[in-house]
Motif scaffolding. Structure first.
Motif, PDB file in Angstrom:
ATOM      1  N   LEU A  67       3.828   5.350  39.798  1.00  0.00           N
ATOM      2  CA  LEU A  67       2.381   5.576  39.739  1.00  0.00           C
ATOM      3  C   LEU A  67       1.818   5.798  41.137  1.00  0.00           C
ATOM      4  O   LEU A  67       0.997   6.699  41.347  1.00  0.00           O
ATOM      5  N   GLU A  68       2.272   5.006  42.100  1.00  0.00           N
ATOM      6  CA  GLU A  68       1.801   5.163  43.484  1.00  0.00           C
ATOM      7  C   GLU A  68       2.170   6.548  44.014  1.00  0.00           C
ATOM      8  O   GLU A  68       1.352   7.204  44.666  1.00  0.00           O
ATOM      9  N   GLU A  69       3.385   6.998  43.729  1.00  0.00           N
ATOM     10  CA  GLU A  69       3.822   8.330  44.171  1.00  0.00           C
ATOM     11  C   GLU A  69       2.952   9.411  43.532  1.00  0.00           C
ATOM     12  O   GLU A  69       2.523  10.352  44.203  1.00  0.00           O
ATOM     13  N   LYS A  70       2.668   9.268  42.259  1.00  0.00           N
ATOM     14  CA  LYS A  70       1.822  10.256  41.580  1.00  0.00           C
ATOM     15  C   LYS A  70       0.403  10.242  42.141  1.00  0.00           C
ATOM     16  O   LYS A  70      -0.226  11.287  42.261  1.00  0.00           O
ATOM     17  N   MET A  71      -0.083   9.045  42.503  1.00  0.00           N
ATOM     18  CA  MET A  71      -1.418   8.954  43.104  1.00  0.00           C
ATOM     19  C   MET A  71      -1.435   9.666  44.463  1.00  0.00           C
ATOM     20  O   MET A  71      -2.394  10.356  44.789  1.00  0.00           O
ATOM     21  N   LYS A  72      -0.366   9.505  45.249  1.00  0.00           N
ATOM     22  CA  LYS A  72      -0.282  10.210  46.533  1.00  0.00           C
ATOM     23  C   LYS A  72      -0.305  11.715  46.308  1.00  0.00           C
ATOM     24  O   LYS A  72      -0.991  12.449  47.023  1.00  0.00           O
ATOM     25  N   GLN A  73       0.473  12.163  45.316  1.00  0.00           N
ATOM     26  CA  GLN A  73       0.505  13.599  45.012  1.00  0.00           C
ATOM     27  C   GLN A  73      -0.882  14.077  44.573  1.00  0.00           C
ATOM     28  O   GLN A  73      -1.330  15.152  44.978  1.00  0.00           O
ATOM     29  N   LEU A  74      -1.556  13.269  43.769  1.00  0.00           N
ATOM     30  CA  LEU A  74      -2.890  13.631  43.303  1.00  0.00           C
ATOM     31  C   LEU A  74      -3.867  13.717  44.474  1.00  0.00           C
ATOM     32  O   LEU A  74      -4.662  14.659  44.558  1.00  0.00           O
ATOM     33  N   ARG A  75      -3.770  12.750  45.401  1.00  0.00           N
ATOM     34  CA  ARG A  75      -4.651  12.796  46.579  1.00  0.00           C
ATOM     35  C   ARG A  75      -4.377  14.053  47.405  1.00  0.00           C
ATOM     36  O   ARG A  75      -5.311  14.693  47.903  1.00  0.00           O
ATOM     37  N   ALA A  76      -3.095  14.426  47.536  1.00  0.00           N
ATOM     38  CA  ALA A  76      -2.748  15.633  48.289  1.00  0.00           C
ATOM     39  C   ALA A  76      -3.334  16.866  47.600  1.00  0.00           C
ATOM     40  O   ALA A  76      -3.859  17.767  48.263  1.00  0.00           O
ATOM     41  N   VAL A  77      -3.256  16.902  46.278  1.00  0.00           N
ATOM     42  CA  VAL A  77      -3.823  18.035  45.532  1.00  0.00           C
ATOM     43  C   VAL A  77      -5.343  18.050  45.696  1.00  0.00           C
ATOM     44  O   VAL A  77      -5.944  19.120  45.874  1.00  0.00           O
ATOM     45  N   GLU A  83      -9.993  21.748  50.484  1.00  0.00           N
ATOM     46  CA  GLU A  83      -9.844  22.788  51.510  1.00  0.00           C
ATOM     47  C   GLU A  83     -10.036  24.172  50.903  1.00  0.00           C
ATOM     48  O   GLU A  83     -10.719  25.020  51.480  1.00  0.00           O
ATOM     49  N   GLU A  84      -9.448  24.386  49.740  1.00  0.00           N
ATOM     50  CA  GLU A  84      -9.601  25.683  49.062  1.00  0.00           C
ATOM     51  C   GLU A  84     -11.076  25.931  48.726  1.00  0.00           C
ATOM     52  O   GLU A  84     -11.573  27.046  48.865  1.00  0.00           O
ATOM     53  N   GLY A  85     -11.761  24.866  48.280  1.00  0.00           N
ATOM     54  CA  GLY A  85     -13.188  24.991  47.959  1.00  0.00           C
ATOM     55  C   GLY A  85     -13.994  25.359  49.191  1.00  0.00           C
ATOM     56  O   GLY A  85     -14.887  26.217  49.124  1.00  0.00           O
ATOM     57  N   GLN A  86     -13.678  24.731  50.341  1.00  0.00           N
ATOM     58  CA  GLN A  86     -14.378  25.065  51.587  1.00  0.00           C
ATOM     59  C   GLN A  86     -14.128  26.522  51.971  1.00  0.00           C
ATOM     60  O   GLN A  86     -15.046  27.221  52.413  1.00  0.00           O
ATOM     61  N   LYS A  87     -12.874  26.977  51.797  1.00  0.00           N
ATOM     62  CA  LYS A  87     -12.553  28.377  52.105  1.00  0.00           C
ATOM     63  C   LYS A  87     -13.323  29.316  51.188  1.00  0.00           C
ATOM     64  O   LYS A  87     -13.834  30.347  51.636  1.00  0.00           O
ATOM     65  N   LEU A  88     -13.409  28.946  49.901  1.00  0.00           N
ATOM     66  CA  LEU A  88     -14.148  29.788  48.953  1.00  0.00           C
ATOM     67  C   LEU A  88     -15.632  29.849  49.324  1.00  0.00           C
ATOM     68  O   LEU A  88     -16.258  30.908  49.240  1.00  0.00           O
ATOM     69  N   ILE A  89     -16.177  28.720  49.725  1.00  0.00           N
ATOM     70  CA  ILE A  89     -17.594  28.696  50.121  1.00  0.00           C
ATOM     71  C   ILE A  89     -17.794  29.590  51.346  1.00  0.00           C
ATOM     72  O   ILE A  89     -18.748  30.387  51.400  1.00  0.00           O
TER      73      ILE A  89
END
Length: 124
Positions: A67-77, A83-89
Motif C-alpha cells: 500500500l505504501e508503494e502504491k501511495m508513492k506511485q500515486l503521489r508521483a502520478v 506539472e502537465e496541468g501547469q504546462k497545459l495552462i
C-alpha cells in the motif's frame, strides 16, 4: 472357627485394601497420562497459534508495504499530472495570446483590404 473367620476377614480386608490401592494407583497413573496429553495438546495449540499470528502479521506488513508503494506511485502520478496541468495552462495562455494577435492582424488586413477597395471604388 472364630480365629479362621477373623483370618479370612483380615485376608479379605487386606485384599480389598490392596485392590483399592491398585485402583488408586491406576487412577493416579491415568490422571498423570491425561495431564501430560493435555499439556502436549496445549503446547501444540500455542505453537500453532503463534505460527498463525506470525504469518498473519507478516501478511499485514506485506500489505502495508504494498500500500505504501502504491501511495508513492500515486503521489508521483499526482505530481506529474500537476506539472502537465501547469504546462497545459501555459500552452493555453500562449495559444490565447497568439489567437488574439492573429485576430488583430486579420482585422488590420480586413481594414486594409476594405480601404483599398474603397479607394478603387472612389477612383472608378
Amino acid at each position: 472357627l472364630e480365629q479362621a473367620k477373623a483370618e479370612v476377614d483380615a485376608v479379605r480386608l487386606e485384599a480389598q485394601a490392596d485392590a483399592a490401592a491398585e485402583v488408586m494407583e491406576m487412577q493416579s497413573a491415568e490422571e498423570a497420562r491425561f495431564n501430560n496429553e493435555r499439556r502436549e495438546l496445549e503446547a501444540k495449540f500455542d505453537a500453532r497459534k503463534a505460527e498463525t499470528e506470525a504469518a498473519q502479521e507478516e501478511r499485514v506488513r506485506a500489505a502495508e508495504a504494498e500500500l505504501e508503494e502504491k501511495m508513492k506511485q500515486l503521489r508521483a502520478v499526482e505530481v506529474q499530472l500537476s506539472e502537465e496541468g501547469q504546462k497545459l495552462i501555459a500552452t493555453e495562455a500562449e495559444v490565447s495570446t497568439a489567437l488574439a494577435a492573429a485576430q488583430e492582424e486579420m482585422a488590420a488586413r480586413v481594414e486594409a483590404v476594405e480601404a483599398e477597395a474603397a479607394g478603387q471604388l472612389a477612383a472608378a
